[in-house]
Design a protein around this motif. Structure first.
Motif, mmCIF file in Angstrom:
data_model
loop_
_atom_site.group_PDB
_atom_site.id
_atom_site.type_symbol
_atom_site.label_atom_id
_atom_site.label_comp_id
_atom_site.label_asym_id
_atom_site.label_seq_id
_atom_site.Cartn_x
_atom_site.Cartn_y
_atom_site.Cartn_z
ATOM 1 N N TRP A 29 72.624 11.864 -28.189
ATOM 2 C CA TRP A 29 72.283 10.470 -27.920
ATOM 3 C C TRP A 29 70.774 10.287 -27.925
ATOM 4 C CZ3 TRP A 29 76.165 6.786 -26.637
ATOM 5 C CH2 TRP A 29 77.459 7.334 -26.617
ATOM 6 N N SER A 30 70.353 9.152 -28.416
ATOM 7 C CA SER A 30 68.940 8.805 -28.412
ATOM 8 C C SER A 30 68.517 8.373 -27.017
ATOM 9 C CB SER A 30 68.664 7.681 -29.418
ATOM 10 O OG SER A 30 67.310 7.288 -29.377
ATOM 11 N N GLY A 31 67.211 8.110 -26.858
ATOM 12 C CA GLY A 31 66.723 7.552 -25.606
ATOM 13 C C GLY A 31 66.646 6.044 -25.632
ATOM 14 N N GLY A 32 67.074 5.433 -26.731
ATOM 15 C CA GLY A 32 67.034 3.983 -26.842
ATOM 16 C C GLY A 32 67.599 3.540 -28.171
ATOM 17 N N ASN A 33 67.573 2.247 -28.418
ATOM 18 C CA ASN A 33 68.169 1.704 -29.646
ATOM 19 C C ASN A 33 67.118 1.213 -30.637
ATOM 20 O OD1 ASN A 33 67.248 -0.646 -28.454
ATOM 21 N ND2 ASN A 33 69.279 -1.559 -28.160
ATOM 22 N N SER A 34 65.857 1.616 -30.441
ATOM 23 C CA SER A 34 64.779 1.251 -31.354
ATOM 24 C C SER A 34 63.936 2.480 -31.648
ATOM 25 C CB SER A 34 63.902 0.149 -30.744
ATOM 26 O OG SER A 34 63.177 0.662 -29.634
ATOM 27 N N SER A 35 63.038 2.365 -32.621
ATOM 28 C CA SER A 35 62.204 3.508 -32.983
ATOM 29 C C SER A 35 61.283 3.917 -31.841
ATOM 30 C CB SER A 35 61.376 3.170 -34.231
ATOM 31 O OG SER A 35 62.219 2.930 -35.333
ATOM 32 N N ARG A 36 60.631 2.945 -31.196
ATOM 33 C CA ARG A 36 59.738 3.268 -30.076
ATOM 34 C C ARG A 36 60.509 3.955 -28.958
ATOM 35 N NH1 ARG A 36 57.562 -0.567 -27.074
ATOM 36 N NH2 ARG A 36 55.417 0.135 -26.871
ATOM 37 N N ALA A 37 61.637 3.350 -28.572
ATOM 38 C CA ALA A 37 62.404 3.873 -27.440
ATOM 39 C C ALA A 37 63.141 5.158 -27.788
ATOM 40 C CB ALA A 37 63.398 2.818 -26.963
ATOM 41 N N GLY A 38 63.323 5.424 -29.084
ATOM 42 C CA GLY A 38 64.015 6.632 -29.481
ATOM 43 C C GLY A 38 63.101 7.828 -29.633
ATOM 44 N N ILE A 39 61.920 7.616 -30.218
ATOM 45 C CA ILE A 39 61.016 8.737 -30.484
ATOM 46 C C ILE A 39 60.287 9.171 -29.217
ATOM 47 C CG2 ILE A 39 58.953 9.446 -31.767
ATOM 48 C CD1 ILE A 39 59.875 7.717 -34.065
ATOM 49 N N PHE A 40 59.910 8.251 -28.353
ATOM 50 C CA PHE A 40 59.157 8.593 -27.146
ATOM 51 C C PHE A 40 59.873 9.649 -26.293
ATOM 52 C CE2 PHE A 40 58.104 7.919 -22.676
ATOM 53 C CZ PHE A 40 56.714 7.972 -22.677
ATOM 54 N N PRO A 41 61.151 9.488 -25.923
ATOM 55 C CA PRO A 41 61.807 10.514 -25.104
ATOM 56 C C PRO A 41 61.930 11.860 -25.808
ATOM 57 C CG PRO A 41 63.037 8.458 -25.044
ATOM 58 C CD PRO A 41 62.038 8.325 -26.139
ATOM 59 N N PHE A 42 61.999 11.848 -27.131
ATOM 60 C CA PHE A 42 62.153 13.091 -27.876
ATOM 61 C C PHE A 42 60.970 14.021 -27.635
ATOM 62 C CE2 PHE A 42 61.946 15.891 -31.512
ATOM 63 C CZ PHE A 42 63.278 16.209 -31.750
ATOM 64 N N PHE A 43 59.777 13.463 -27.499
ATOM 65 C CA PHE A 43 58.579 14.278 -27.313
ATOM 66 C C PHE A 43 58.168 14.401 -25.848
ATOM 67 C CE2 PHE A 43 58.172 13.272 -31.805
ATOM 68 C CZ PHE A 43 57.708 14.468 -32.327
ATOM 69 N N TYR A 44 58.420 13.358 -25.056
ATOM 70 C CA TYR A 44 57.965 13.361 -23.673
ATOM 71 C C TYR A 44 59.041 13.820 -22.689
ATOM 72 C CZ TYR A 44 53.742 10.674 -24.927
ATOM 73 O OH TYR A 44 52.535 10.252 -25.462
ATOM 74 N N GLY A 45 60.319 13.681 -23.047
ATOM 75 C CA GLY A 45 61.385 13.994 -22.101
ATOM 76 C C GLY A 45 61.508 12.979 -20.990
ATOM 77 N N LEU A 46 60.950 11.784 -21.197
ATOM 78 C CA LEU A 46 60.947 10.725 -20.193
ATOM 79 C C LEU A 46 61.579 9.472 -20.772
ATOM 80 C CD1 LEU A 46 57.250 11.051 -18.933
ATOM 81 C CD2 LEU A 46 59.297 11.731 -17.674
ATOM 82 N N PRO A 47 62.140 8.609 -19.925
ATOM 83 C CA PRO A 47 62.670 7.335 -20.414
ATOM 84 C C PRO A 47 61.564 6.479 -21.031
ATOM 85 C CG PRO A 47 63.450 7.791 -18.188
ATOM 86 C CD PRO A 47 62.389 8.802 -18.481
ATOM 87 N N SER A 48 61.939 5.636 -21.961
ATOM 88 C CA SER A 48 60.953 4.814 -22.652
ATOM 89 C C SER A 48 60.349 3.745 -21.753
ATOM 90 C CB SER A 48 61.585 4.161 -23.884
ATOM 91 O OG SER A 48 62.678 3.341 -23.503
ATOM 92 N N THR A 49 60.871 3.578 -20.534
ATOM 93 C CA THR A 49 60.228 2.662 -19.582
ATOM 94 C C THR A 49 58.822 3.133 -19.222
ATOM 95 O OG1 THR A 49 61.478 3.839 -17.878
ATOM 96 C CG2 THR A 49 62.328 1.714 -18.578
ATOM 97 N N TYR A 50 58.519 4.411 -19.482
ATOM 98 C CA TYR A 50 57.172 4.933 -19.235
ATOM 99 C C TYR A 50 56.253 4.744 -20.440
ATOM 100 C CZ TYR A 50 58.783 7.397 -15.029
ATOM 101 O OH TYR A 50 59.271 7.704 -13.795
#
Length: 270
Positions: A29-50
């Protein structure tokens, strides 16, 4: 935007083969339904709210900081560029000088092809063979510009025949053409790794930023960044990890899980 159930040996033969020779995560599962929200957790391990906080101070993830400290060369190519819509220039790759921008006057298909040609050229002649490297290749093939004939003559998918949205069958065909196109570029990159003698010494990670919906649930949603259904949140993740057995994982995993094994198992952090 590659949803995992679109991977098919007839449509994406390179990725399908990689699933069997590498580690395939079949309930990912991704971290979100958009490119920003999906790629950010992949590298940071944090929710895209950060994301906005890291964007504001332009702080890269620990993974990138550590790679740069260890002298990794960065070979970075992105078809849509590194700013909008992903903001990678102020988050994941913040502080990296000379990030290439979106090529002006070049059509979208050519921009995606340039991702491959520029990386493979660097791999063959621009790389310092004494230093390790991180390659980041971001493809964003335009569905509507894909020419006919890229994908094999697959039968219509029964899942999308009963939809009330008349656009869906045509959009699904365009989506499959884009998937076949991206898979062809992946094959070229893998061949270049082999030609450089690096295939057995390189951790290859293939992932999608999010999924893509085709009115799967009869709710009228088509595309991504519009709702939080399985179709938009399920993502692709395949790893070819040198020296490791190629299991097929069926338990639930997500982009949030990725940085820890990369930092621990690959880079030896404690």
């Amino acid at each position: 935007g590659l949803r995992p159930d679109a991977i098919d040996p007839r449509l994406t033969p390179n990725l399908a083969a990689l699933q069997f020779e590498g580690e395939a995560f079949l309930n990912h599962w991704s971290g979100g339904n958009s490119s920003r929200a999906g790629i950010f957790p992949f590298f940071y391990g944090l929710p895209s709210t950060y994301l906005d906080d890291f964007y504001g101070v332009q702080r890269p993830p620990l993974l990138l900081s550590l790679l740069r400290e260890r002298g990794y060369q960065l070979a970075l190519q992105s078809a849509p560029g590194f700013s909008t819509p992903t903001d990678l220039d102020r988050t994941v790759f913040a502080g990296v000088p000379g990030l290439p921008g979106e090529a002006p006057g070049v059509d979208a298909i050519a921009r995606n092809q340039q991702v491959t040609t520029r990386f493979t050229a660097w791999l063959g002649s621009g790389r310092d063979p004494a230093r390790p490297f991180l390659g980041f290749l971001y493809y964003d093939p335009p569905m509507g510009e894909m020419p006919d004939g890229l994908e094999p003559a697959l039968p219509p998918d029964a899942r999308f025949q009963a939809t009330r949205d008349p656009r869906v069958p045509g959009l699904w065909r365009q989506y499959r053409r884009a998937a076949a196109f991206a898979d062809g570029e992946l094959g070229k990159v893998d061949a270049a790794l082999g030609a450089a003698g690096l295939r057995d010494a390189t951790l290859l990670v293939v992932f999608s930023d999010h999924g893509y919906e085709f009115d799967d649930f009869g709710t009228g949603y088509v595309g991504h960044a519009s709702d939080f259904s399985d179709a938009q949140l399920r993502a692709t993740l395949v790893l070819r990890w040198p020296g490791r057995a190629p299991p097929r994982y069926t338990h639930r995993t997500s982009h949030f899980d990725v940085p820890v094994p990369l930092l621990g198992d690959w880079l030896g952090c404690r």
